[in-house]
Every structure is written in C-alpha cells, then in structure tokens.
Design an enzyme around this catalytic site. Structure first.
Site, PDB file in Angstrom:
ATOM      1  N   LYS A 123       0.837  -1.214   0.000  1.00  0.00           N
ATOM      2  CA  LYS A 123       0.000   0.000   0.000  1.00  0.00           C
ATOM      3  C   LYS A 123       0.873   1.266   0.000  1.00  0.00           C
ATOM      4  O   LYS A 123       0.663   2.171  -0.791  1.00  0.00           O
ATOM      5  CB  LYS A 123      -0.932   0.017   1.227  1.00  0.00           C
ATOM      6  CG  LYS A 123      -1.885  -1.171   1.286  1.00  0.00           C
ATOM      7  CD  LYS A 123      -2.818  -1.119   2.473  1.00  0.00           C
ATOM      8  CE  LYS A 123      -2.124  -1.189   3.822  1.00  0.00           C
ATOM      9  NZ  LYS A 123      -1.409  -2.461   4.093  1.00  0.00           N
ATOM     10  N   ARG A 164      -9.824   0.536   8.758  1.00  0.00           N
ATOM     11  CA  ARG A 164      -9.319  -0.809   8.936  1.00  0.00           C
ATOM     12  C   ARG A 164     -10.342  -1.707   9.633  1.00  0.00           C
ATOM     13  O   ARG A 164     -10.085  -2.890   9.842  1.00  0.00           O
ATOM     14  CB  ARG A 164      -8.069  -0.716   9.810  1.00  0.00           C
ATOM     15  CG  ARG A 164      -6.925  -1.570   9.396  1.00  0.00           C
ATOM     16  CD  ARG A 164      -5.805  -1.239  10.364  1.00  0.00           C
ATOM     17  NE  ARG A 164      -4.611  -1.928  10.119  1.00  0.00           N
ATOM     18  CZ  ARG A 164      -3.560  -1.396   9.482  1.00  0.00           C
ATOM     19  NH1 ARG A 164      -3.605  -0.198   8.983  1.00  0.00           N
ATOM     20  NH2 ARG A 164      -2.466  -2.086   9.368  1.00  0.00           N
ATOM     21  N   ARG A 220      11.434  -6.228   4.764  1.00  0.00           N
ATOM     22  CA  ARG A 220      11.376  -4.760   4.692  1.00  0.00           C
ATOM     23  C   ARG A 220      12.380  -4.129   5.658  1.00  0.00           C
ATOM     24  O   ARG A 220      12.561  -4.579   6.782  1.00  0.00           O
ATOM     25  CB  ARG A 220       9.967  -4.279   5.045  1.00  0.00           C
ATOM     26  CG  ARG A 220       9.885  -2.754   5.134  1.00  0.00           C
ATOM     27  CD  ARG A 220       8.476  -2.244   5.181  1.00  0.00           C
ATOM     28  NE  ARG A 220       7.639  -2.954   6.125  1.00  0.00           N
ATOM     29  CZ  ARG A 220       6.310  -2.842   6.167  1.00  0.00           C
ATOM     30  NH1 ARG A 220       5.689  -2.067   5.299  1.00  0.00           N
ATOM     31  NH2 ARG A 220       5.618  -3.522   7.061  1.00  0.00           N
ATOM     32  N   ARG A 273      11.214  -2.608  11.261  1.00  0.00           N
ATOM     33  CA  ARG A 273      10.126  -2.183  12.148  1.00  0.00           C
ATOM     34  C   ARG A 273       9.906  -3.254  13.202  1.00  0.00           C
ATOM     35  O   ARG A 273       9.989  -4.439  12.912  1.00  0.00           O
ATOM     36  CB  ARG A 273       8.827  -2.013  11.330  1.00  0.00           C
ATOM     37  CG  ARG A 273       8.640  -0.615  10.807  1.00  0.00           C
ATOM     38  CD  ARG A 273       7.483  -0.457   9.841  1.00  0.00           C
ATOM     39  NE  ARG A 273       6.219  -1.102  10.176  1.00  0.00           N
ATOM     40  CZ  ARG A 273       5.120  -1.010   9.425  1.00  0.00           C
ATOM     41  NH1 ARG A 273       5.139  -0.284   8.312  1.00  0.00           N
ATOM     42  NH2 ARG A 273       4.012  -1.626   9.772  1.00  0.00           N
ATOM     43  N   ARG A 301      -0.779  -9.871  12.855  1.00  0.00           N
ATOM     44  CA  ARG A 301      -1.274  -8.811  11.961  1.00  0.00           C
ATOM     45  C   ARG A 301      -2.160  -9.401  10.859  1.00  0.00           C
ATOM     46  O   ARG A 301      -3.194  -8.826  10.510  1.00  0.00           O
ATOM     47  CB  ARG A 301      -0.085  -8.051  11.350  1.00  0.00           C
ATOM     48  CG  ARG A 301       0.636  -7.195  12.387  1.00  0.00           C
ATOM     49  CD  ARG A 301       1.974  -6.699  11.893  1.00  0.00           C
ATOM     50  NE  ARG A 301       1.854  -5.741  10.803  1.00  0.00           N
ATOM     51  CZ  ARG A 301       2.889  -5.343  10.056  1.00  0.00           C
ATOM     52  NH1 ARG A 301       4.096  -5.822  10.291  1.00  0.00           N
ATOM     53  NH2 ARG A 301       2.708  -4.468   9.101  1.00  0.00           N
TER      54      ARG A 301
HETATM   55  P1  AP5 Z   1       4.849  -1.634   1.805  1.00  0.00           P
HETATM   56  O1  AP5 Z   1       4.524  -0.787   0.625  1.00  0.00           O
HETATM   57  O2  AP5 Z   1       5.644  -1.038   2.914  1.00  0.00           O
HETATM   58  O3  AP5 Z   1       3.532  -2.377   2.324  1.00  0.00           O
HETATM   59  P2  AP5 Z   1       2.266  -1.831   3.117  1.00  0.00           P
HETATM   60  O4  AP5 Z   1       1.055  -2.478   2.532  1.00  0.00           O
HETATM   61  O5  AP5 Z   1       2.293  -0.347   3.202  1.00  0.00           O
HETATM   62  O6  AP5 Z   1       2.586  -2.519   4.501  1.00  0.00           O
HETATM   63  P3  AP5 Z   1       2.455  -2.074   6.008  1.00  0.00           P
HETATM   64  O7  AP5 Z   1       3.061  -3.195   6.800  1.00  0.00           O
HETATM   65  O8  AP5 Z   1       3.041  -0.716   6.247  1.00  0.00           O
HETATM   66  O9  AP5 Z   1       0.944  -2.047   6.217  1.00  0.00           O
HETATM   67  P4  AP5 Z   1       0.227  -2.257   7.516  1.00  0.00           P
HETATM   68  O10 AP5 Z   1      -1.141  -1.998   7.064  1.00  0.00           O
HETATM   69  O11 AP5 Z   1       0.405  -3.505   8.258  1.00  0.00           O
HETATM   70  O12 AP5 Z   1       0.976  -1.245   8.497  1.00  0.00           O
HETATM   71  P5  AP5 Z   1       0.624   0.205   8.960  1.00  0.00           P
HETATM   72  O13 AP5 Z   1       1.857   0.976   8.952  1.00  0.00           O
HETATM   73  O14 AP5 Z   1      -0.595   0.730   8.256  1.00  0.00           O
HETATM   74  O15 AP5 Z   1       5.638  -2.926   1.238  1.00  0.00           O
HETATM   75  C1  AP5 Z   1       6.111  -3.937   2.113  1.00  0.00           C
HETATM   76  C2  AP5 Z   1       7.519  -4.383   1.643  1.00  0.00           C
HETATM   77  O16 AP5 Z   1       7.412  -5.019   0.369  1.00  0.00           O
HETATM   78  C3  AP5 Z   1       8.511  -3.223   1.450  1.00  0.00           C
HETATM   79  O17 AP5 Z   1       9.786  -3.664   1.819  1.00  0.00           O
HETATM   80  C4  AP5 Z   1       8.452  -2.930  -0.067  1.00  0.00           C
HETATM   81  O18 AP5 Z   1       9.680  -2.421  -0.520  1.00  0.00           O
HETATM   82  C5  AP5 Z   1       8.148  -4.309  -0.633  1.00  0.00           C
HETATM   83  N1  AP5 Z   1       7.261  -4.254  -1.789  1.00  0.00           N
HETATM   84  C6  AP5 Z   1       6.140  -3.493  -1.930  1.00  0.00           C
HETATM   85  N2  AP5 Z   1       5.528  -3.766  -3.105  1.00  0.00           N
HETATM   86  C7  AP5 Z   1       6.271  -4.739  -3.699  1.00  0.00           C
HETATM   87  C8  AP5 Z   1       6.138  -5.456  -4.929  1.00  0.00           C
HETATM   88  N3  AP5 Z   1       5.107  -5.246  -5.764  1.00  0.00           N
HETATM   89  N4  AP5 Z   1       7.064  -6.386  -5.217  1.00  0.00           N
HETATM   90  C9  AP5 Z   1       8.090  -6.628  -4.371  1.00  0.00           C
HETATM   91  N5  AP5 Z   1       8.275  -5.982  -3.195  1.00  0.00           N
HETATM   92  C10 AP5 Z   1       7.361  -5.051  -2.859  1.00  0.00           C
HETATM   93  O19 AP5 Z   1       0.127  -0.055  10.472  1.00  0.00           O
HETATM   94  C11 AP5 Z   1       1.027  -0.439  11.483  1.00  0.00           C
HETATM   95  C12 AP5 Z   1       0.265  -0.609  12.797  1.00  0.00           C
HETATM   96  O20 AP5 Z   1      -0.342   0.668  13.165  1.00  0.00           O
HETATM   97  C13 AP5 Z   1      -0.927  -1.581  12.760  1.00  0.00           C
HETATM   98  O21 AP5 Z   1      -0.531  -2.913  12.954  1.00  0.00           O
HETATM   99  C14 AP5 Z   1      -1.797  -1.025  13.907  1.00  0.00           C
HETATM  100  O22 AP5 Z   1      -1.273  -1.401  15.157  1.00  0.00           O
HETATM  101  C15 AP5 Z   1      -1.638   0.476  13.752  1.00  0.00           C
HETATM  102  N6  AP5 Z   1      -2.652   1.043  12.868  1.00  0.00           N
HETATM  103  C16 AP5 Z   1      -2.450   1.676  11.670  1.00  0.00           C
HETATM  104  N7  AP5 Z   1      -3.602   2.065  11.130  1.00  0.00           N
HETATM  105  C17 AP5 Z   1      -4.575   1.658  11.986  1.00  0.00           C
HETATM  106  C18 AP5 Z   1      -5.999   1.740  11.955  1.00  0.00           C
HETATM  107  N8  AP5 Z   1      -6.650   2.309  10.919  1.00  0.00           N
HETATM  108  N9  AP5 Z   1      -6.696   1.188  12.988  1.00  0.00           N
HETATM  109  C19 AP5 Z   1      -6.058   0.625  14.030  1.00  0.00           C
HETATM  110  N10 AP5 Z   1      -4.713   0.509  14.111  1.00  0.00           N
HETATM  111  C20 AP5 Z   1      -3.975   1.025  13.099  1.00  0.00           C
END
Ligand code: AP5
Length: 215
Positions: A13, A87, A126, A159, A170
C-alpha cells in the site's frame, strides 16, 4: 479524487501510494506513518498506540477515527489517498459519517490482493530509514549500499512489528477485521481488486489504468 487503498499488511500500500500521489497530485494519508510520527515525537497518542502496534494489534477505533478525521479535515481540495484507514467496519462508518456531513464521498476503493506467502516475504524483508521513513526491501528494493538509506545515509532498521511472529497476529487481525471492508464498500460498487503479486512497476500500471478510466 478521494481514494481508499485496502490490502493486507505488506501488500504494498505504502509503495503504491507514492506512485499514486505523484501522478494524481493527491495527499498521502497513512495511518501507520502518522502513528509512527506521533511515537517519534513522544505524544500521548503515540504512547497510547505503542503497545498495540508492536504486538500487531489494532489501535482502538475511537483513537484512530479522531486522528484520521482531523487529518482529512486539513487535506487540500485536490483530494487524498487513505492508506491503512479505515481498517474496521466501525472506522469505515465513522469515515462515511464525517464525509457525509460535508456532502463528500469516497470516489474509489482499490483492494491490493497478494498471496500470504508473498506478504510474509515482503514484510520480513522490509527495512526502513528511521530518519526519513523511506522503505526498502533486502531483495526487492535494495539501497545502493547495503543497510544504508540512499537519501540521508542513515542506518536502515527493521520495524518492531515486522518479525515473523508479529506478522501472524497482523494477518489474523487483517482477515478478521479489515477484509470485511471489501464487502462493506462493495455495497456502493466502487471496489476494484488489483492483483498485486507482481513487481511494483507492474502493479503500478494496473492501478494507473484503473484510476485513469475513472478520472
Ligand atoms: P509496503 O509498501 O511497505 O507495504 P504496506 O502495505 O504499506 O505494509 P504495512 O506493513 O506498512 O501495512 P500495515 O497496514 O500492516 O501497516 P501500517 O503501517 O498501516 O511494502 C512492504 C515491503 O514489500 C517493502 O519492503 C516494499 O519495498 C516491498 N514491496 C512493496 N511492493 C512490492 C512489490 N510489488 N514487489 C516486491 N516488493 C514489494 O500499520 C502499522 C500498525 O499501526 C498496525 O498494525 C496497527 O497497530 C496500527 N494502525 C495503523 N492504522 C490503523 C488503523 N486504521 N486502525 C487501528 N490501528 C492502526
């Protein structure tokens, strides 16, 4: 244009949002990045979120809804892409209510679909820059010098929630609480599912072709 980007943890994302905001001149609102910035600044909100985030749990809905509605309220008229929010169905309803009060709505929901084994490899590989939050991958998106950020030379880190153990929690939370949002948004028939197993450039082209057709 107002876009919601759905997808499991590690689906890509954040990676795709960077392409989307550049092309369509939108604001990137990532709930995870906003929470991590609160943690770095040591705010009350950041302290409250810390244990939920590090264990792979979800931060309580009321905290997130208030935080994100505030951010959306400050977004420019051109629009935004929401990454990681909503979410839960409760968060989606809170978003709908806040938008409805302003006679606004979400224009498109993109759902990045990725196989679980690919997700686990993406998350555990990552690495991020603790200073500028640039995202790398030990195999797929390598920095010029191993372990060092291309942009500011900082030492890259993992992270705390990117370990194989926390990923299981997760993904469980995603399947139970976030995946139902596809059905929630499908009632307004604006969900576009994108096969996001391919490399980032290929996924980007699939997304652009869908968004171009809506523009
Ligand atoms: P990346 O683009 O970083 O993936 P992402 O989908 O953004 O992953 P996240 O882990 O950041 O999402 P998440 O939803 O778990 O975490 P968030 O920060 O929102 O890509 C991942 C890796 O793959 C990278 O190394 C990239 O280089 C590689 N990559 C990407 N695309 C690729 C491709 N096509 N091919 C190959 N490699 C690729 O949330 C973290 C925490 O915050 C949650 O667990 C929760 O505790 C809290 N939180 C956040 N939002 C909320 C909410 N709305 N409600 C409650 N808690 C929340």
């Amino acid at each position: 244009m107002r876009i919601v980007l759905l997808g499991a943890p590690g689906a890509g994302k954040g990676t795709q949002c960077k392409y989307i905001v550049d092309r369509y001149h939108l604001l990137h609102l990532s709930s995870g990045d906003i929470l991590r910035r609160h943690r770095v600044r040591g705010t009350e909100l950041g302290k409250k979120a810390q244990s939920y985030m590090d264990s792979g749990g979800l931060v309580p809905d009321n905290v997130i809804i208030e935080m994100m509605i505030g951010e959306i309220g400050r977004a420019p008229a051109g629009g935004y892409v929401l990454d990681g929010f909503p979410r839960t169905v409760k968060q989606a309803a809170g978003l709908d209510k806040a938008l409805g009060d302003k006679d606004e709505k979400i224009d498109a929901v993109l759902n990045l679909s990725v196989d679980e084994d690919v997700i686990v490899r993406r998350i555990t590989g990552r690495r991020i820059c603790p200073k500028c939050a640039a995202v790398y991958h030990i195999e797929n998106v390598r920095p010029r010098v191993d372990g060092v950020c291309d942009k500011d030379g900082s030492k890259l880190v993992q992270r705390p929630d990117d370990t194989a153990e926390v990923v299981i929690t997760r993904l469980k939370n995603y399947n139970e609480q976030t995946a139902p949002l596809v059905d929630y948004y499908n009632r307004g028939d604006s969900v576009y599912t994108i096969d996001a197993n391919g490399d980032a450039e290929d996924v980007k082209e699939l997304i652009f072709s869908k968004l171009d057709s809506l523009a």
